[in-house]
Each structure stands twice: as structure tokens, then as C-alpha cells.
Design a protein around this motif. Structure first.
Motif, PDB file in Angstrom:
ATOM      1  N   LEU A  91       0.857  -1.192   0.000  1.00 11.45           N
ATOM      2  CA  LEU A  91       0.000   0.000   0.000  1.00 11.45           C
ATOM      3  C   LEU A  91       0.889   1.237   0.000  1.00 11.45           C
ATOM      4  CD1 LEU A  91      -3.052   0.587   2.330  1.00 11.45           C
ATOM      5  CD2 LEU A  91      -1.142   2.171   2.453  1.00 11.45           C
ATOM      6  N   LEU A  92       0.386   2.300  -0.603  1.00  9.58           N
ATOM      7  CA  LEU A  92       1.097   3.577  -0.592  1.00  9.58           C
ATOM      8  C   LEU A  92       0.089   4.692  -0.396  1.00  9.58           C
ATOM      9  CD1 LEU A  92       3.917   4.911  -0.997  1.00  9.58           C
ATOM     10  CD2 LEU A  92       3.277   5.237  -3.395  1.00  9.58           C
ATOM     11  N   ASP A  93       0.269   5.478   0.670  1.00  7.27           N
ATOM     12  CA  ASP A  93      -0.568   6.634   0.972  1.00  7.27           C
ATOM     13  C   ASP A  93       0.234   7.908   0.784  1.00  7.27           C
ATOM     14  OD1 ASP A  93      -2.896   5.288   1.613  1.00  7.27           O
ATOM     15  OD2 ASP A  93      -2.527   5.293   3.774  1.00  7.27           O
ATOM     16  N   HIS A  94      -0.414   8.937   0.210  1.00  4.94           N
ATOM     17  CA  HIS A  94       0.213  10.244   0.013  1.00  4.94           C
ATOM     18  C   HIS A  94      -0.633  11.279   0.761  1.00  4.94           C
ATOM     19  CE1 HIS A  94       1.845  13.390  -3.112  1.00  4.94           C
ATOM     20  NE2 HIS A  94       2.141  13.709  -1.867  1.00  4.94           N
ATOM     21  N   LEU A  95      -0.037  11.921   1.766  1.00  2.00           N
ATOM     22  CA  LEU A  95      -0.718  12.954   2.550  1.00  2.00           C
ATOM     23  C   LEU A  95      -0.189  14.319   2.118  1.00  2.00           C
ATOM     24  CD1 LEU A  95      -0.558  10.270   4.381  1.00  2.00           C
ATOM     25  CD2 LEU A  95      -1.086  11.802   6.269  1.00  2.00           C
ATOM     26  N   GLY A  96      -1.083  15.182   1.667  1.00  5.86           N
ATOM     27  CA  GLY A  96      -0.676  16.503   1.219  1.00  5.86           C
ATOM     28  C   GLY A  96      -0.360  16.477  -0.267  1.00  5.86           C
TER      29      GLY A  96
END
Length: 294
Positions: free
Chosen positions: A43-48
Motif C-alpha cells: 500500500l502507498l498513501d500520500h498525505l498533502g
């Protein structure tokens, strides 16, 4: 010698959702959508990128558990405070990386630092989940923090950009996270790359047989075969071939992930990623009965 890797497909997910009271998060990909296609990466999450107002009431994510995998958090702007049940923790700032092995079980808190909440400012981070093989899923949890200055950075010729080696190797420079006792459990490369517009192609290594992914945080890239990668898209490369050739059409920042697949079942629910449903039930049972931290 094998030919270079080609683009298998491009993946894009516009969905954004709240995690705790962080600003909205874009899940670039997850094993729920792509299964084992991206193994060992889950999984890969990008915040901002976003901006926190001064004296903000936003804090982040309160205490929560994990089991069966690792998290790799790369800060691009702002500050994040980490505390966990191993006693580890601290502030990670722009350029820093934290590599947390949940293993048999860890509980942690991820929040904006008090200083950032007070002063306000820009915030951007990416969090990658990395799977553990079945034999290592119940390994003892541990935490590794890499400061920006500790991460090897290779400046490319003719001011074409730079490559930060978080794990693996680039032109004979080893990342601080490398194979060993308290490091990665399967062979992999994690590169944080900035490319300027130079009109030239740049070749990056990626082994034949490995899963290879490129996530573009900003900019525009073109591959050797002509496909173009737009901002916030991810390319999955073919497993066949050695290396990948890329040209920046705009100044670009991207992550290159390449690793040996784990050919095992994936069964995940919420904070836990195991091999079968019985192990998921065991994790919840341990959490409920106070046996989660072993």
C-alpha cells in the motif's frame, strides 16, 4: 543481457479519505485493489501537500495497532511525531525517513509535532506498507529512524537532479536500510528521486524478476517506450528486463520501488496483514485480551 523493463500498466486513484484528523489522504494503490501484483509492496498513501494553519487543533492519528508488515514514512515537508510501544519515537522532519517493523505487534501514535501545530506550515508525507514473509510476520517489532543527513544522496551529472538511497543500492552506494538483522526482510530498493528537465534520459537499475513501481509525486515523466506518467499516477513495470529509462518532461519528484515478490497468500483487515483469516482473528483476539504486545 535482458532488455530494459517496459510499462505494464499505469494506475491512478483519485479517492481521498480521512485518516484520524490528518488532512485528506490519497491511497495511491493497495493490495485490496491490486492483490499480489505489487508484492512485496502492499500500500502507498500520500498525505498533502497541504498547509496547516497556525495554532491548529489537528493532531493526526491516535494510538493504533499493526501486525505482520512494515511501514516506511518519508517526510517531504513539515514534522511528524512518532511514539510506539517499543519505547521508540521522536520527531521526523523534512527529508527524514522512519522504517517501522510491526512484526508480531506494535502500537503507535503518528501526529503533527507540537511546533508545527503552533506555527503552522506546509506538510507532505508518503507512507509505504511493505509485506513480511510468513516466517517473519511474528518477528519482534523494531523501529529505525533515518535523518536527512544520514541518507546517501547521489547528485546526477550536469545538474540533472539527485537520487536518495533509502534502501538497496544506486551506483554502488548502499542505503542505510539494507539487508541484515534489523533491516529489510526481503531484497528491495527504495529510491527518492528528483529529476530536472535536461532533455536526457536517465537509467535506473531494477532487477529482472523484481516488482518495480514508480510513483510520481510531482512533475511529468516519459518512459523509453513513449508512455507518459502524470502527477499522482503510478506505473507498474514489467517483471522482465533490467533497469528502466526515464526522461523528465517537467521537474519531477518520484519514488522508485523495486523488490523481490513474496509468493504467499495475503489476508489483510484494517491494521493487520497476515497470510490467512485465522491469523487475522488471532490478532483481534490478542488485542482484545491484552496479549497483542508480546
Amino acid at each position: 543481457m535482458n532488455a530494459r523493463k517496459t510499462v505494464a500498466f499505469t494506475h491512478h486513484n483519485d479517492t481521498k479519505f480521512a485518516v484520524g484528523d490528518f488532512y485528506l489522504v490519497q491511497t495511491v494503490f493497495s493490495y485490496h485493489e491490486l492483490g499480489g501484483t505489487t508484492s512485496p509492496f502492499l500500500l502507498l498513501d500520500h498525505l498533502g501537500p497541504a498547509k496547516l494553519a497556525p495554532k491548529s487543533n489537528k493532531r493526526g492519528v491516535h494510538q493504533h495497532p499493526h501486525r505482520g508488515f512494515e511501514t516506511v514514512t518519508t517526510m517531504y515537508a513539515g514534522e511528524l511525531e512518532h511514539r510506539d510501544s517499543t519505547g521508540a519515537g521522536g520527531i521526523i522532519s523534512s527529508g527524514d525517513v522512519q522504517w517501522m517493523t510491526a512484526g508480531s505487534g506494535i502500537q503507535h501514535v503518528e501526529q503533527y509535532s507540537d511546533a508545527l501545530r503552533e506555527s503552522g506550515g506546509h506538510f507532505e508525507m508518503v507512507q509505504l506498507w511493505v509485506n513480511l514473509p510468513a516466517k517473519n510476520k511474528m518477528t519482534a517489532p523494531h523501529y529505525q529512524s533515518l535523518k536527512n543527513a544520514e541518507i546517501p544522496q547521489i547528485d546526477l551529472a550536469d545538474q540533472k537532479g539527485f537520487v536518495r538511497v533509502i534502501a538497496g543500492q544506486y551506483v554502488n552506494e548502499d542505503g542505510k536500510i539494507d539487508q541484515g538483522i534489523a533491516t529489510t526482510y526481503t531484497p528491495m530498493t527504495v529510491l527518492d528521486v528528483a529529476l530536472n528537465v535536461s532533455g536526457e534520459d536517465t537509467i535506473f537499475s531494477a532487477k529482472h524478476g523484481d516488482t518495480s513501481l514508480i510513483y510520481l509525486l510531482s512533475g511529468r515523466l516519459r518512459f523509453e517506450s513513449g508512455e507518459v506518467l502524470e502527477e499522482h499516477e503510478m506505473t507498474v513495470l514489467s517483471s522482465h528486463g533490467d533497469g528502466v529509462m526515464i526522461k523528465a518532461l517537467r521537474s519531477s519528484r518520484f519514488l522508485l520501488l523495486s523488490g523481490q515478490p513474496i509468493f504467499e497468500p495475503i489476508n489483510g483487515h484494517g491494521f493487520f496483514v497476515m497470510n490467512n483469516y485465522e491469523e487475522i482473528l488471532e490478532a483481534y483476539h490478542d488485542l482484545e485480551h491484552g496479549n497483542f504486545i508480546r
